[in-house]
Design an enzyme around this catalytic site. Structure first.
Site, mmCIF file in Angstrom:
data_model
loop_
_atom_site.group_PDB
_atom_site.id
_atom_site.type_symbol
_atom_site.label_atom_id
_atom_site.label_comp_id
_atom_site.label_asym_id
_atom_site.label_seq_id
_atom_site.Cartn_x
_atom_site.Cartn_y
_atom_site.Cartn_z
ATOM 1 N N CYS A 181 0.871 -1.168 0.000
ATOM 2 C CA CYS A 181 0.000 0.000 0.000
ATOM 3 C C CYS A 181 0.902 1.210 0.000
ATOM 4 O O CYS A 181 2.034 1.155 0.483
ATOM 5 C CB CYS A 181 -0.898 0.004 1.235
ATOM 6 S SG CYS A 181 -2.218 1.220 1.067
ATOM 7 N N CYS A 215 -3.743 6.129 0.263
ATOM 8 C CA CYS A 215 -3.279 4.823 -0.226
ATOM 9 C C CYS A 215 -3.058 4.802 -1.730
ATOM 10 O O CYS A 215 -2.646 3.790 -2.293
ATOM 11 C CB CYS A 215 -4.276 3.733 0.173
ATOM 12 S SG CYS A 215 -4.540 3.658 1.961
ATOM 13 N N LYS A 247 -11.901 -4.937 3.226
ATOM 14 C CA LYS A 247 -11.290 -4.023 4.191
ATOM 15 C C LYS A 247 -12.222 -2.842 4.381
ATOM 16 O O LYS A 247 -12.518 -2.104 3.440
ATOM 17 C CB LYS A 247 -9.931 -3.561 3.680
ATOM 18 C CG LYS A 247 -9.266 -2.568 4.622
ATOM 19 C CD LYS A 247 -7.852 -2.243 4.210
ATOM 20 C CE LYS A 247 -7.236 -1.228 5.152
ATOM 21 N NZ LYS A 247 -5.874 -0.889 4.777
ATOM 22 N N LYS A 305 -11.134 -7.540 7.346
ATOM 23 C CA LYS A 305 -10.464 -6.624 8.264
ATOM 24 C C LYS A 305 -11.339 -5.416 8.540
ATOM 25 O O LYS A 305 -11.842 -4.838 7.581
ATOM 26 C CB LYS A 305 -9.152 -6.189 7.616
ATOM 27 C CG LYS A 305 -8.394 -5.144 8.373
ATOM 28 C CD LYS A 305 -7.233 -4.667 7.564
ATOM 29 C CE LYS A 305 -6.585 -3.517 8.292
ATOM 30 N NZ LYS A 305 -5.563 -2.891 7.515
HETATM 31 C C1 PBG Z 1 -2.562 0.519 5.238
HETATM 32 C C2 PBG Z 1 -3.005 -0.366 6.351
HETATM 33 C C3 PBG Z 1 -3.781 -0.040 7.460
HETATM 34 C C4 PBG Z 1 -3.826 -1.174 8.264
HETATM 35 C C5 PBG Z 1 -3.106 -2.166 7.610
HETATM 36 N N1 PBG Z 1 -2.619 -1.664 6.420
HETATM 37 C C6 PBG Z 1 -4.375 1.241 7.902
HETATM 38 C C7 PBG Z 1 -5.312 1.985 7.096
HETATM 39 O O1 PBG Z 1 -5.930 1.504 6.145
HETATM 40 O O2 PBG Z 1 -5.415 3.164 7.434
HETATM 41 C C8 PBG Z 1 -4.521 -1.261 9.585
HETATM 42 C C9 PBG Z 1 -3.951 -2.234 10.540
HETATM 43 C C10 PBG Z 1 -4.358 -2.056 11.957
HETATM 44 O O3 PBG Z 1 -5.166 -1.182 12.332
HETATM 45 O O4 PBG Z 1 -3.843 -2.826 12.770
HETATM 46 N N2 PBG Z 1 -3.345 0.503 4.115
HETATM 47 ZN ZN ZN Z 2 -2.902 2.326 2.792
#
Ligand code: PBG
Ligand code: ZN
Length: 321
Positions: A116, A126, A191, A244
């Site tokens: 990312c 992102c 996600k 997630k």
């Molecule tokens: C980045 C990413 C995130 C997480 C994993 N990869 C954060 C987001 O999307 O802001 C979150 C992981 C966590 O909260 O433990 N894209």
């Molecule tokens: Zn990201």
């Protein structure tokens, strides 16, 4: 009267009829690697979680290797960030160097590389930004380049977490073209745009500097759409799909388990961890009991792989059982 209590009478009986057992091999531990020297910097909102520089990374790697869990998910924190996230696909970037070091010293630990741009962009989004728009199609080649660079460094898995449409196909094609046909993709397929990520954004220094991620991450209101996202990622070539966060989305984990035949991972995210740690620190809950109950719930819902900041503690506790 049906006497359910017959099978609950002793620890031995309860263990015999136990329906859900967690194995250490199902656990993955996230780590944060920062550029610089002699860094072991605590993440305030995540007790016992640190950013490490390369020269001190073995402090946590030794623990992971000793714990007996399957591997780690790696997040790099570069010191230089720019509009096009150039450090993300620099073959000598912090994440690439860390992966090379890990695979050299600990070849048997599975290294899952998060793909990312948000840790690498100056704006913290992102994807590529024009004005206030996060551009989908312009982001895909950068993600593909990043994935190839991480595979070259030795990553065992490529895990795209950006939520751009079409990224799994773009990454799969790029990996195949560059000689990495055998590197699997673990896609963050469902996600959700979640308040549970805020401690992570401290840990990874990746908070967006304007707006939020709702134009690319999913709305927490939409379960059916999550299944379409997962189906699409499988079509595009994802080998493993992820839901997630985990605990507030166990219905999605269960629906995905029932509908699809690929392995399913769930990410027990930072906010879920921090809430447990905060309550435990206050003596309001029994940490071990709550963690094992949460992990059991994630497994019972249908996840075969659990990514969690509790992994090292859980591995210890599983040994005691
Ligand atoms: C980045 C990413 C995130 C997480 C994993 N990869 C954060 C987001 O999307 O802001 C979150 C992981 C966590 O909260 O433990 N894209
Ligand atoms: Zn990201």
């Amino acid at each position: 009267m049906r006497r359910f209590r017959r099978l609950r009478a002793s620890e031995e009986l309860r263990s015999l009829v136990c329906e859900t057992r967690i194995s250490k091999k199902e656990l993955i531990y996230p780590i944060f690697v920062a550029e610089g020297e002699n860094i072991k910097s605590p993440v305030d909102s995540m007790p016992e979680v640190y950013q490490y520089s390369l020269d001190r990374l073995s402090e946590v790697l030794d623990k992971i290797a000793e714990s007996g869990i399957s591997g780690l998910l790696i997040f790099g924190i570069p010191s230089h960030k720019d509009e096009l996230a150039t450090e993300a696909y620099n073959d000598n970037g912090i994440t690439q160097c860390a992966i090379r070091l890990i695979k050299e010293k600990y070849p048997r630990l599975l290294v899952i590389a998060d793909v990312c741009l948000c840790e690498y962009t100056s704006h913290g989004h992102c994807g590529v930004v024009h004005g206030s728009e996060i551009c989908n199609d312009e982001t895909l080649p950068l993600l593909a380049r990043m994935a190839v660079s991480l595979a070259k460094a030795g990553a065992d898995f490529i895990a795209p977490s950006d939520m751009m449409d079409g990224r799994v196909a773009a990454i799969r094609a790029a990996l195949d073209e560059n000689g990495f046909a055998n590197i699997p993709i673990m896609s963050y397929s469902a996600k959700f745009a979640s308040g549970y990520y805020s401690p992570f954004r401290d840990a990874a220094q990746s908070a967006p500097c304007f707006g939020d991620r709702r134009s690319y991450q999913m709305s927490c209101t939409n379960g059916r759409e999550a299944l379409r996202e997962i189906a699409d990622d499988i079509d595009e070539g994802a080998d493993i799909v992820m839901v997630k966060p985990a605990l507030a989305y166990l219905d999605i984990v269960r629906a995905a388990r029932d509908r699809f035949d690929v392995p399913i991972a769930a990410y027990n995210v930072s906010g879920e961890y921090s809430m447990v740690k905060a309550a435990a620190a206050n003596g309001w809950i029994d940490e071990k009991r709550i963690v094992m109950e949460n992990l059991t719930a994630i497994k019972r819902a249908g996840a075969g792989i659990i990514i969690t900041y509790h992994a090292l503690d859980a591995a210890k506790w599983l040994e005691e059982i």
